[in-house]
Design a protein around this motif. Structure first.
Motif, PDB file in Angstrom:
ATOM      1  N   LEU A 331      -6.550  -1.236   1.657  1.00 16.43           N
ATOM      2  CA  LEU A 331      -5.489  -1.426   2.638  1.00 16.43           C
ATOM      3  C   LEU A 331      -4.364  -0.406   2.418  1.00 16.43           C
ATOM      4  N   LEU A 332      -3.962  -0.270   1.146  1.00 15.84           N
ATOM      5  CA  LEU A 332      -2.884   0.676   0.839  1.00 15.84           C
ATOM      6  C   LEU A 332      -3.294   2.098   1.199  1.00 15.84           C
ATOM      7  N   GLN A 333      -4.576   2.419   0.937  1.00 14.14           N
ATOM      8  CA  GLN A 333      -5.034   3.765   1.237  1.00 14.14           C
ATOM      9  C   GLN A 333      -5.054   4.019   2.738  1.00 14.14           C
ATOM     10  N   GLU A 334      -5.454   2.983   3.497  1.00  8.70           N
ATOM     11  CA  GLU A 334      -5.446   3.125   4.963  1.00  8.70           C
ATOM     12  C   GLU A 334      -4.035   3.398   5.463  1.00  8.70           C
ATOM     13  N   LYS A 335      -3.056   2.644   4.904  1.00 10.21           N
ATOM     14  CA  LYS A 335      -1.649   2.834   5.297  1.00 10.21           C
ATOM     15  C   LYS A 335      -1.185   4.248   4.939  1.00 10.21           C
ATOM     16  N   ASP A 336      -1.598   4.669   3.742  1.00 10.17           N
ATOM     17  CA  ASP A 336      -1.214   5.999   3.265  1.00 10.17           C
ATOM     18  C   ASP A 336      -1.799   7.076   4.175  1.00 10.17           C
ATOM     19  N   ASN A 337      -3.079   6.902   4.569  1.00  7.81           N
ATOM     20  CA  ASN A 337      -3.711   7.877   5.469  1.00  7.81           C
ATOM     21  C   ASN A 337      -3.001   7.918   6.814  1.00  7.81           C
ATOM     22  N   GLU A 338      -2.616   6.743   7.283  1.00  4.80           N
ATOM     23  CA  GLU A 338      -1.918   6.657   8.567  1.00  4.80           C
ATOM     24  C   GLU A 338      -0.588   7.419   8.495  1.00  4.80           C
ATOM     25  N   LEU A 339       0.118   7.193   7.384  1.00  2.00           N
ATOM     26  CA  LEU A 339       1.404   7.865   7.190  1.00  2.00           C
ATOM     27  C   LEU A 339       1.208   9.379   7.176  1.00  2.00           C
TER      28      LEU A 339
END
Ligand SMILES: Nc1nc2c(ncn2[C@@H]2O[C@H](COP(=O)(O)OP(=O)(O)O)[C@@H](O)[C@H]2O)c(=O)[nH]1
Ligand SMILES: [Mg+2]
Length: 357
Positions: A331-339
């Motif tokens: 989840l954190l990685q998905e958020k990071d990729n989105e950012l």
């Protein structure tokens, strides 16, 4: 190779003349070899210019300054210091000294930052030495990270260390404990290229043995040096062959010199011994040309590996993503990729706006 007596008589007769090396070249000369770049790479570099940071590490007297000066035909000491990569003396004896060299050749502009580390290996407790180097590399990651998180991402200056030449003494039989410790501390941070310094001290057999010993030690200690990539399948055969040769000659065994001679109508950088003259660009004696080719051909890859592997490792640690696992990390990685996608978009829009204005 010319014999000593021949060299001396040629020197006397002016057939070999000591020359004052050129400190600057004009943009059309091709001493570094940008003119020989494969078309694809040349086009890319010529279009957008290039910034590369190269660090040289090794004990005093191994020929670091001489190699850099002869690779780029500049006097390292006469170069200006960078303001945003200030010299540091973080620990005991080692100094971290960045200088910049602007090279323009065959339509290619390269801003090269050389970071010299005089004093390495000179103190009684050398552990501090590679800590200073490690700190310096991390500081550059930190500066890049801060800049990347800011709004104006288009004008980020990249002072991350893209490549590190690690000098190994030819008087040892292989890597010394300090070499192993230092390489192990740095291999996840930077692209290490091992170099056997002053290879003229070794016979051909000793050199083969030394290269083998070093490769075995590198594997035995699980040290990850820079992996020279394969050429693209559509690259021309000559370049593919050159690249295979580069890969097979690691660690590079170097003889360098800033002394220039004119022999048989040719300008030669070389060293004169009682038994003759060595042309440092003669691949029978020195891997000098191969090292230079490696740097030029794989300049972009060095940058890419720094960004996608070393810096990414730093970033994940910084964001503490590594301590999570399972769905939380995903989840954190998905958020990071989105950012990151949003930041890239912002950068693109800034670029388009700048073009319109
Ligand atoms: N025999 C030999 N001497 C070299 C070579 N490269 C540099 N030197 C000499 O080694 C000495 C130290 O070189 P320097 O570049 O100042 O070493 P640094 O302290 O590592 O920067 C100088 O006298 C150089 O001329 C080489 O390839 N072979
Ligand atoms: Mg030096």
């Amino acid at each position: 190779m010319l014999t000593y007596h021949k060299v001396m008589s040629l020197l006397k007769n002016n057939s070999i003349r000591r020359k004052v090396p050129n400190q600057q070249s004009d943009s059309t000369t091709d001493f570094i070899g940008f003119g020989n770049l494969p078309n694809q790479i040349h086009r890319k570099l010529a279009k957008r210019g290039f910034e590369l940071t190269l660090m040289v590490v090794g004990e005093s007297g191994l020929g670091k300054t001489t190699l850099i000066n002869s690779l780029f035909q500049r006097d390292l000491h006469s170069q200006q210091h960078l303001s945003n990569a200030a010299p540091e003396q973080l620990y005991s004896s080692i100094k971290i000294e960045p200088s910049t060299i602007d090279i323009e050749e065959c339509g290619v502009k390269v801003r090269l930052t050389i970071i010299n580390t005089p004093g390495y290996g000179d103190s009684i407790n050398c552990t501090d030495n590679y800590k200073s180097i490690l700190n310096y590399i991390d500081n550059q990651f930190e500066l890049y990270f801060d800049a990347e998180s800011g709004l104006n991402r288009r004008s980020i200056s990249d002072n991350r260390v893209h490549c590190l030449f690690y000098f190994i003494s030819s008087l040892a039989r292989g890597l010394k404990p300090l070499d192993i410790e230092c390489m192990k501390a740095l291999h996840h941070k930077v692209n290490i290229i091992p170099i056997i310094a002053k290879a003229d001290a070794l016979t051909s057999d000793e050199l083969i043995q030394m290269k083998q010993n070093i490769i075995e030690q590198i594997h035995g200690h699980h040290i990850q040096i820079y992996q020279i990539p394969d050429c693209d399948a559509d690259e021309d055969e000559e370049l593919k062959e050159k690249n295979i040769q580069l890969k097979s000659c690691l660690p590079f065994a170097i003889i360098s010199s800033t002394q220039c001679f004119e022999a048989k109508g040719k300008q030669i950088y070389g060293r004169i011994y009682p038994w003759g003259l060595i042309d440092i660009e003669d691949s029978n004696h020195s891997d000098f040309l191969k090292l230079r080719n490696m740097l030029i051909i794989h300049m972009q890859d060095l940058q890419q590996v720094t960004h996608e592997f070393h810096y990414e490792n730093y970033r994940l640690e910084k964001l503490q993503l590594k301590k999570y696992d399972g769905p939380q990390r995903k989840l954190l990685q998905e958020k990071d990729n989105e950012l990151r996608r949003m930041q890239d978009l912002l950068c693109k829009v800034q670029g388009q706006l700048a073009e319109k204005l």
